[in-house]
Design an enzyme around this catalytic site. Structure first.
Site, PDB file in Angstrom:
ATOM      1  CG  LEU A   1      19.023  -9.527  35.328  1.00 50.93           C
ATOM      2  CD1 LEU A   1      17.868  -9.816  34.512  1.00 50.93           C
ATOM      3  CD2 LEU A   1      20.109 -10.223  33.811  1.00 50.93           C
ATOM      4  N   GLY A   2      19.388  -7.269  38.760  1.00 51.85           N
ATOM      5  CA  GLY A   2      20.306  -7.184  39.846  1.00 51.85           C
ATOM      6  C   GLY A   2      19.705  -8.941  40.148  1.00 51.85           C
ATOM      7  NE  ARG A   3      21.263  -9.837  47.266  1.00 51.95           N
ATOM      8  CZ  ARG A   3      21.924  -9.226  47.416  1.00 51.95           C
ATOM      9  NH1 ARG A   3      21.881  -7.692  46.960  1.00 51.95           N
ATOM     10  NH2 ARG A   3      22.938  -8.759  47.955  1.00 51.95           N
ATOM     11  CB  ILE A   4      13.944  -7.364  42.497  1.00 50.13           C
ATOM     12  CG1 ILE A   4      14.644  -7.177  43.998  1.00 50.13           C
ATOM     13  CG2 ILE A   4      13.148  -7.225  41.729  1.00 50.13           C
ATOM     14  CD1 ILE A   4      14.254  -6.660  45.063  1.00 50.13           C
TER      15      ILE A   4
ATOM     16  NE  ARG B   1      26.367  -1.638  38.394  1.00 48.78           N
ATOM     17  CZ  ARG B   1      26.277  -1.580  40.150  1.00 48.78           C
ATOM     18  NH1 ARG B   1      27.348  -0.799  40.237  1.00 48.78           N
ATOM     19  NH2 ARG B   1      26.551  -2.901  40.649  1.00 48.78           N
TER      20      ARG B   1
ATOM     21  NE  ARG C   1      13.487   4.462  46.981  1.00 49.72           N
ATOM     22  CZ  ARG C   1      13.505   3.021  47.773  1.00 49.72           C
ATOM     23  NH1 ARG C   1      11.998   2.454  47.313  1.00 49.72           N
ATOM     24  NH2 ARG C   1      13.882   2.609  48.101  1.00 49.72           N
TER      25      ARG C   1
ATOM     26  CG  ASP D   1       4.809  -0.644  44.090  1.00 50.49           C
ATOM     27  OD1 ASP D   1       3.518  -0.209  44.544  1.00 50.49           O
ATOM     28  OD2 ASP D   1       5.609  -1.068  44.772  1.00 50.49           O
TER      29      ASP D   1
ATOM     30  CD  GLU E   1       6.423   6.389  46.269  1.00 53.51           C
ATOM     31  OE1 GLU E   1       7.025   5.132  47.102  1.00 53.51           O
ATOM     32  OE2 GLU E   1       6.797   5.981  44.994  1.00 53.51           O
TER      33      GLU E   1
ATOM     34  CG  HIS F   1       6.720   2.191  47.179  1.00 50.56           C
ATOM     35  ND1 HIS F   1       7.373   2.945  47.719  1.00 50.56           N
ATOM     36  CD2 HIS F   1       7.090   1.455  47.703  1.00 50.56           C
ATOM     37  CE1 HIS F   1       8.483   2.692  47.589  1.00 50.56           C
ATOM     38  NE2 HIS F   1       8.994   1.567  47.953  1.00 50.56           N
TER      39      HIS F   1
END
Length: 315
Positions: free
Chosen positions: A154-157, A177, A234, A258, A263, A281
């Protein structure tokens, strides 16, 4: 010889991106980290900054070829290709391009969830083939609104994804975390617990060794037969072998992906998995966001060369 304080490093730069960097500073170019050694020693000695774009490893051995290097400005929020420990040990700063791509990546995560749930790829093919006009229809598909979703990271994105899905009346669960301040969302201390509690699992982790196979075989199994996995982080953050097996045998319902290991030459078994929505991606792949990323990368380079504070330092 002309000083070239900026090394443009990476064959992935577009002509427009390279031109923007070249207009701002005297530059030299290398297609990959391995190619840095082919530059003349005199040219390498004048390099003070790297504008980097790509996924090939950039480590201390490459940095040592550039005795006056002070910054590696990465194009992208993920900087797992850069050995930050090696950079820090050499007094080299690393920057990335956070925040400017959050909206686009969150949008494509939600888009893949809808496309998978509503079988939109097959629906498009049905219409284009003329089979719909001939009387063939799709099987009833699945309602996404009102179901439960778990965000891994649950970071920025991750937060932007969760905010969007809250508007779909979804029950939001998350793993990070530490517990975050949220509008009543449910925290899980581990990914297996999170997966066992939700219908959709969205991976929004940073890449790197610390998150390799963070979504494990056990977590995939815990998601269950109605579970859908969406990955915009990733390919390394999930046990890809276990994911392919689960999609192939139906032990989960589907995926929206994605990102992949190795890749763009991804595991060919993905091609036959009709329950997976596959994307090249392209999470940040809009004109507006890619321009903003390039401008932020250049701003960090220019700040370093001017001796002013970096905008988005990593170390």
């Amino acid at each position: 010889m002309t000083d070239t304080p900026l090394l443009i490093l990476g064959a992935a730069f577009s002509d427009e991106e390279r031109a923007r960097l070249q207009a701002a500073h005297a530059t030299c170019f290398a297609g990959s980290p391995d190619d840095v050694a082919t530059l003349s020693e005199a040219s390498r000695a004048t390099v003070k900054a790297i504008a980097f774009k790509g996924h090939n490893p950039l480590n201390g051995a490459v940095m040592d070829l550039l005795p006056n290097l002070g910054i590696i400005a990465n194009y992208g929020v993920g900087y797992d290709a850069i050995n930050v420990e090696d950079a820090s040990a050499r007094g080299v700063k690393v920057t990335n391009t956070p925040d400017v791509l959050n909206d686009d990546v969150a949008d494509i995560a939600v888009g893949m969830m809808i496309a998978q749930s509503r079988n939109m790829v097959a629906g498009d093919a049905l219409v284009r083939s003329g089979k719909w006009a001939a009387g063939e229809t799709l099987p009833l598909n699945r309602k996404m609104s009102g179901s439960s979703v778990g965000i891994v990271g649950l970071g920025r994105i991750g937060r932007d994804i969760a905010d969007r899905l809250a508007a779909f009346k979804m029950d939001i669960h998350y793993h990070a975390r530490s517990e975050k301040q949220t509008p009543g969302w449910t925290y899980h201390a581990d990914v297996v617990s999170l997966a066992s509690a939700v219908d959709y699992l969205v991976i929004a982790l940073v890449g790197g060794k610390a998150t390799e196979k963070y979504v494990s075989r056990e977590a995939i199994a815990a998601l269950g037969p109605r579970g859908v996995i969406v990955n915009i982080s990733r390919g390394s953050t999930i046990d890809e072998e276990a994911l392919i097996e689960a999609l192939a045998n139906g032990s989960i319902a589907g995926a929206g992906l994605d990102v992949f290991n190795d890749e763009p030459t991804i595991d060919e078994r993905f091609y036959a998995l009709e329950t997976a929505v596959l994307q090249p991606h392209q999470g940040s792949g809009t004109v507006e966001t890619r321009r903003a990323m390039a401008e932020l990368q250049l701003a960090n380079v220019s700040a370093h060369l001017a001796g002013t504070d970096l905008l988005t330092p990593v170390n």
